[in-house]
Design a protein around this motif. Structure first.
Motif, PDB file in Angstrom:
ATOM      1  N   VAL A   1       0.829  -1.208   0.000  1.00  0.00           N
ATOM      2  CA  VAL A   1       0.000   0.000   0.000  1.00  0.00           C
ATOM      3  C   VAL A   1       0.863   1.258   0.000  1.00  0.00           C
ATOM      4  N   LEU A   2       1.896   1.298   0.839  1.00  0.00           N
ATOM      5  CA  LEU A   2       2.749   2.486   0.912  1.00  0.00           C
ATOM      6  C   LEU A   2       3.496   2.720  -0.388  1.00  0.00           C
ATOM      7  N   VAL A   3       4.127   1.670  -0.897  1.00  0.00           N
ATOM      8  CA  VAL A   3       4.865   1.804  -2.156  1.00  0.00           C
ATOM      9  C   VAL A   3       3.914   2.169  -3.294  1.00  0.00           C
ATOM     10  N   GLY A   4       2.754   1.507  -3.309  1.00  0.00           N
ATOM     11  CA  GLY A   4       1.797   1.759  -4.382  1.00  0.00           C
ATOM     12  C   GLY A   4       1.283   3.180  -4.385  1.00  0.00           C
ATOM     13  N   ARG A   5       0.893   3.677  -3.231  1.00  0.00           N
ATOM     14  CA  ARG A   5       0.283   5.003  -3.177  1.00  0.00           C
ATOM     15  C   ARG A   5       1.272   6.113  -3.500  1.00  0.00           C
ATOM     16  N   TYR A   6       2.536   5.928  -3.155  1.00  0.00           N
ATOM     17  CA  TYR A   6       3.501   6.998  -3.354  1.00  0.00           C
ATOM     18  C   TYR A   6       4.283   6.882  -4.663  1.00  0.00           C
ATOM     19  N   LEU A   7       4.266   5.708  -5.282  1.00  0.00           N
ATOM     20  CA  LEU A   7       5.080   5.536  -6.495  1.00  0.00           C
ATOM     21  C   LEU A   7       4.272   5.159  -7.730  1.00  0.00           C
ATOM     22  N   LEU A   8       3.245   4.312  -7.563  1.00  0.00           N
ATOM     23  CA  LEU A   8       2.571   3.755  -8.746  1.00  0.00           C
ATOM     24  C   LEU A   8       1.876   4.817  -9.581  1.00  0.00           C
ATOM     25  N   ARG A   9       1.179   5.751  -8.953  1.00  0.00           N
ATOM     26  CA  ARG A   9       0.467   6.770  -9.724  1.00  0.00           C
ATOM     27  C   ARG A   9       1.437   7.583 -10.571  1.00  0.00           C
ATOM     28  N   HIS A  10       2.571   7.987  -9.977  1.00  0.00           N
ATOM     29  CA  HIS A  10       3.570   8.760 -10.724  1.00  0.00           C
ATOM     30  C   HIS A  10       4.186   7.914 -11.838  1.00  0.00           C
ATOM     31  N   LEU A  11       4.439   6.642 -11.538  1.00  0.00           N
ATOM     32  CA  LEU A  11       5.010   5.750 -12.551  1.00  0.00           C
ATOM     33  C   LEU A  11       4.082   5.628 -13.752  1.00  0.00           C
ATOM     34  N   PHE A  12       2.794   5.414 -13.507  1.00  0.00           N
ATOM     35  CA  PHE A  12       1.861   5.229 -14.618  1.00  0.00           C
ATOM     36  C   PHE A  12       1.586   6.530 -15.366  1.00  0.00           C
ATOM     37  N   HIS A  13       1.715   7.669 -14.695  1.00  0.00           N
ATOM     38  CA  HIS A  13       1.601   8.934 -15.422  1.00  0.00           C
ATOM     39  C   HIS A  13       2.740   9.066 -16.437  1.00  0.00           C
ATOM     40  N   ARG A  14       3.938   8.700 -16.021  1.00  0.00           N
ATOM     41  CA  ARG A  14       5.081   8.772 -16.933  1.00  0.00           C
ATOM     42  C   ARG A  14       4.941   7.776 -18.076  1.00  0.00           C
ATOM     43  N   VAL A  15       4.512   6.564 -17.734  1.00  0.00           N
ATOM     44  CA  VAL A  15       4.379   5.525 -18.758  1.00  0.00           C
ATOM     45  C   VAL A  15       3.286   5.874 -19.759  1.00  0.00           C
TER      46      VAL A  15
ATOM     47  N   MET B   1      -5.784  -3.635  -5.636  1.00  0.00           N
ATOM     48  CA  MET B   1      -6.575  -2.679  -4.858  1.00  0.00           C
ATOM     49  C   MET B   1      -5.944  -1.285  -4.896  1.00  0.00           C
ATOM     50  N   VAL B   2      -4.617  -1.220  -4.837  1.00  0.00           N
ATOM     51  CA  VAL B   2      -3.937   0.077  -4.909  1.00  0.00           C
ATOM     52  C   VAL B   2      -4.174   0.721  -6.271  1.00  0.00           C
ATOM     53  N   MET B   3      -4.013  -0.068  -7.350  1.00  0.00           N
ATOM     54  CA  MET B   3      -4.230   0.464  -8.691  1.00  0.00           C
ATOM     55  C   MET B   3      -5.699   0.820  -8.914  1.00  0.00           C
ATOM     56  N   GLY B   4      -6.601   0.125  -8.212  1.00  0.00           N
ATOM     57  CA  GLY B   4      -8.022   0.385  -8.374  1.00  0.00           C
ATOM     58  C   GLY B   4      -8.445   1.759  -7.896  1.00  0.00           C
ATOM     59  N   GLU B   5      -7.597   2.432  -7.114  1.00  0.00           N
ATOM     60  CA  GLU B   5      -7.921   3.765  -6.624  1.00  0.00           C
ATOM     61  C   GLU B   5      -7.380   4.860  -7.532  1.00  0.00           C
ATOM     62  N   THR B   6      -6.777   4.490  -8.655  1.00  0.00           N
ATOM     63  CA  THR B   6      -6.229   5.464  -9.593  1.00  0.00           C
ATOM     64  C   THR B   6      -7.126   5.573 -10.822  1.00  0.00           C
ATOM     65  N   GLU B   7      -6.850   6.599 -11.634  1.00  0.00           N
ATOM     66  CA  GLU B   7      -7.624   6.797 -12.855  1.00  0.00           C
ATOM     67  C   GLU B   7      -7.229   5.834 -13.965  1.00  0.00           C
ATOM     68  N   PHE B   8      -6.218   4.978 -13.715  1.00  0.00           N
ATOM     69  CA  PHE B   8      -5.740   4.050 -14.739  1.00  0.00           C
ATOM     70  C   PHE B   8      -6.357   2.659 -14.628  1.00  0.00           C
ATOM     71  N   LYS B   9      -7.247   2.447 -13.659  1.00  0.00           N
ATOM     72  CA  LYS B   9      -7.671   1.083 -13.356  1.00  0.00           C
ATOM     73  C   LYS B   9      -8.364   0.391 -14.530  1.00  0.00           C
ATOM     74  N   LEU B  10      -9.139   1.128 -15.312  1.00  0.00           N
ATOM     75  CA  LEU B  10      -9.841   0.498 -16.430  1.00  0.00           C
ATOM     76  C   LEU B  10      -8.871   0.027 -17.501  1.00  0.00           C
ATOM     77  N   GLN B  11      -7.856   0.859 -17.814  1.00  0.00           N
ATOM     78  CA  GLN B  11      -6.889   0.474 -18.836  1.00  0.00           C
ATOM     79  C   GLN B  11      -5.951  -0.615 -18.321  1.00  0.00           C
ATOM     80  N   VAL B  12      -5.661  -0.601 -17.024  1.00  0.00           N
ATOM     81  CA  VAL B  12      -4.835  -1.662 -16.426  1.00  0.00           C
ATOM     82  C   VAL B  12      -5.539  -3.010 -16.570  1.00  0.00           C
TER      83      VAL B  12
END
Length: 666
Positions: free
Chosen positions: A202-216, A256-267
């Motif tokens: 949860v910690l790694v996901g919330r602080y890193l995943l959103r930024h990572l997927f924005h870049r990708v 669950m972490v990715m499900g809280e982002t705007e990328f969940k449908l494309q993921v």
């Protein structure tokens, strides 16, 4: 004469034979309208070591099959936010614990009364208590019931069962050997590891995943996006495995972490092909465990066991869910869903065999019973609505039967809403008017920068592809009031129209196009209205949207006239994406600015801030997800407020530097 099985030589030959046989059986079963999971189980039986004919080596099949469960749990996690889990915490924990505990106890007591040893009876009860998350979620996904009330209850409780399998996995190998305090110590350590894994993901996901997927996503590379999804899913699975927990648990947390982002449908769209193929191989691996040669001897016992398993779980789950105040039909449908045996039961069975708790004959009886329950339960899940209405209707009368096959849309607020495919200039113009009329809407766009900027202003837009039918299902198109295709990609518009007409044949659809050359083609594809390009076209599109939503014509004319007087300012107010950076920097646009800690604007009033000095205007202020239009000048700004500004790109950049403290830092 007995024909011995023939092991195929070469990994590639085995793989080709396996895939070819799977394709043939699935096509055959689909023609007969039989679920594909039954076909996969039969493939496993026919290609296993216990039957005559070609044999596929089980070693690498079982290793590959594990990833099917991993990807499935990742997909399930995408559809369960932490807020949903928190809201259902009492239901899930109470019902889940009661279901697993009571099923284990009832089966164990029944077998013990029949003369079965207590340890063996406990193991069988634990095996029967498990339900297949794989079968339940896959079947509900195919039926579009995964977000219904009974679907969410069924999936949530099956996932909870997977968690409760961890103590069983620890207890069964040491039954009759370890002291009670040793078991308690081991269970405590397993719980500590589960909490640690959850915190890390949860910690790694919330602080890193959103930024990572924005870049990708800003790279516009579908290949890179898919690779990143696979990396995140498997990394989380590796983390929990390294802590001695299941890989599926880590994948579920990452989902669950990715499900809280705007990328969940494309993921979800990216992971789906891998999930479906590997799940098929998982069912093949389960079928390989069965020895058909023992069926004449144990078949009647196994069938009785399967029926006992189904009956006990249907009655028990229905009673437990009904006791929480849920309608009888929903409770019975949940019981039908959870009646199936589970794949984690096979893991418990293997541990019992390894520890000498069960002999091979008993294990085959239990294995066959669970497999038979899986085959029968697929039909129970598929026809759960019809069965519930037949049984409940016969029991208490048809008047008591509810009609909530689509209650998921209402409970998530996705009812009578508008879906906007393409959230560029025109799409945002439509959304502005819908917001003024308090009409709910959902936007879809593939420009990550635009989505990020809009979501910062609390706009309901997702990074997702509207040409994907599963995306349209996820945003509740079947219960939508209107679909607006506002982008200018003709091919994508035609694809979206085709899927929309399949999902909702009567849904009104408005399509925007650059010129009149494709109007006839789009109308033939199913468009209700086709509106050409230009700003005036945007006004026409908005007028049609509001009229179709039964907004009074006088109100529509008033709004249109106001915008013409103001030089279409509402339609010119829009968030820019990365593709818009090639256009002139003097073009007016919207920009959302977050007042983070350290911003000099915090604790100042809007009058003191004097945004007009930068040649821009404040259109909205977002505070704690509440949108305030035209805030008063004496309003004092707070940390985490979001200012939605309108002006030229140059002026917005200058104001943004000041508001985010970057000039002061220099």
């Amino acid at each position: 004469m007995v024909i011995a099985p023939m092991l195929l030589d070469g990994t590639l030959i085995q793989l080709l034979f396996l895939l070819g046989f799977m394709v043939f059986m699935v096509m055959l079963f689909q023609r007969a309208h039989i679920p594909a999971s039954i076909a996969y189980l039969l493939v496993g039986v026919l290609l296993g070591a216990h039957t005559a004919g070609p044999v596929i080596s089980e070693g690498y099949i079982h290793k590959i099959a594990e990833f099917g469960i991993v990807f499935l749990l990742f997909t399930i996690g995408l559809r369960f936010s932490w807020q949903q889990i928190y809201q259902l915490r009492h239901t899930i924990l109470g019902l889940g614990t009661a279901q697993v505990g009571l099923t284990t106890l009832l089966v164990a007591l029944l077998l013990w009364a029949m003369g079965v040893a207590s340890v063996v009876a406990f193991v069988i009860g634990a095996v029967f208590a498990q339900s297949s998350t794989t079968i339940i979620s896959k079947q509900l996904l195919e039926q579009g019931e995964d977000q219904s009330r009974h679907g969410r209850l069924g999936i949530s409780l099956s996932v909870f069962q997977d968690i409760t399998a961890v103590p069983f996995i620890i207890v069964i190998p040491v039954l009759g050997v370890a002291m009670a305090q040793d078991i308690a110590s081991t269970l405590g350590m397993a719980l500590f590891k589960a909490v640690l894994a959850t915190a890390l993901v949860v910690l790694v996901g919330r602080y890193l995943l959103r930024h990572l997927f924005h870049r990708v996503s800003s790279s516009d590379s579908a290949e890179l996006f898919t690779l990143t999804v696979l990396l995140v899913c498997l990394a989380a699975a590796w983390l929990t495995q390294s802590l001695g927990l299941s890989m599926a648990f880590g994948a579920f947390l990452a989902g669950m972490v990715m499900g809280e982002t705007e990328f969940k449908l494309q993921v979800e769209a990216a992971i789906r092909p891998f999930r479906d193929v590997l799940l098929g191989i998982f069912f093949v691996s389960i079928g390989m465990l069965l020895d058909p040669m023992l069926l004449p001897e144990i078949g009647h016992i196994a069938l009785a066991g399967a029926l006992l398993l189904l009956l006990i779980k249907i009655v028990l789950v229905t009673a437990l869910v009904l006791a929480t105040g849920v309608a009888l039909e929903t409770a019975f449908r949940t019981g039908l869903i959870l009646a199936v045996g589970g794949e984690f039961g096979f893991a418990l069975l293997a541990l019992a065999l390894e520890g000498g708790t069960l002999d091979s004959r008993s294990s085959q009886i239990i294995l066959t019973s669970v497999l038979l329950s899986m085959m029968l339960a697929v039909f129970l899940i598929r026809y759960n609505l019809q069965l519930s209405r037949f049984v409940v209707g016969r029991w208490i009368g048809q008047a008591a039967v509810s009609s909530e096959p689509f209650d998921d849309i209402e409970q998530h607020g996705l009812q009578q809403h508008v879906v906007i495919a393409g959230f560029g200039r025109i799409g945002q113009g439509v959304a502005q008017f819908l917001q003024k009329e308090q009409v709910p809407y959902i936007g879809l766009d593939l420009d990550a920068a635009r989505v990020k900027n809009a979501r910062l202003a609390d706009v309901p837009v997702f990074y997702a592809d509207s040409t994907d039918p599963d995306t349209l299902i996820a945003v509740g198109l079947a219960k939508a009031r209107l679909l607006v295709i506002s982008h200018e990609d003709l091919s994508a518009a035609l694809t979206t129209l085709r899927h929309a007409r399949t999902l909702h044949p009567d849904l009104p659809v408005i399509v925007r196009t650059r010129d009149e050359s494709h109007v006839a083609e789009l109308r033939q594809a199913g468009a209700t209205e086709v509106i050409p390009e230009t700003i005036e076209a945007g006004m026409m599109l908005t007028s049609h949207v509001l009229l179709m939503l039964n907004v009074p014509a006088r109100r529509v004319n008033q709004l249109v006239q106001e915008q013409r007087i103001n030089r279409y300012q509402l339609l010119r107010q829009q968030f820019r994406g990365s593709a818009d950076l090639l256009k002139t920097q003097q073009q007016e646009q919207l920009k959302a600015v977050l007042l983070a800690e350290g911003s000099p604007a915090i604790d100042q009033s809007l009058q003191m801030l004097d945004l007009a000095q930068y040649g821009i205007q404040l259109t909205e202020l977002v505070r704690a997800h509440n949108r305030i239009e035209q805030p008063s000048l004496d309003m004092v700004l707070q940390e985490n407020d979001v200012l939605v500004l309108f002006g030229s790109a140059e002026a917005l950049e200058q104001a943004s530097l000041v508001l985010t403290h970057r000039l002061a830092a220099d």
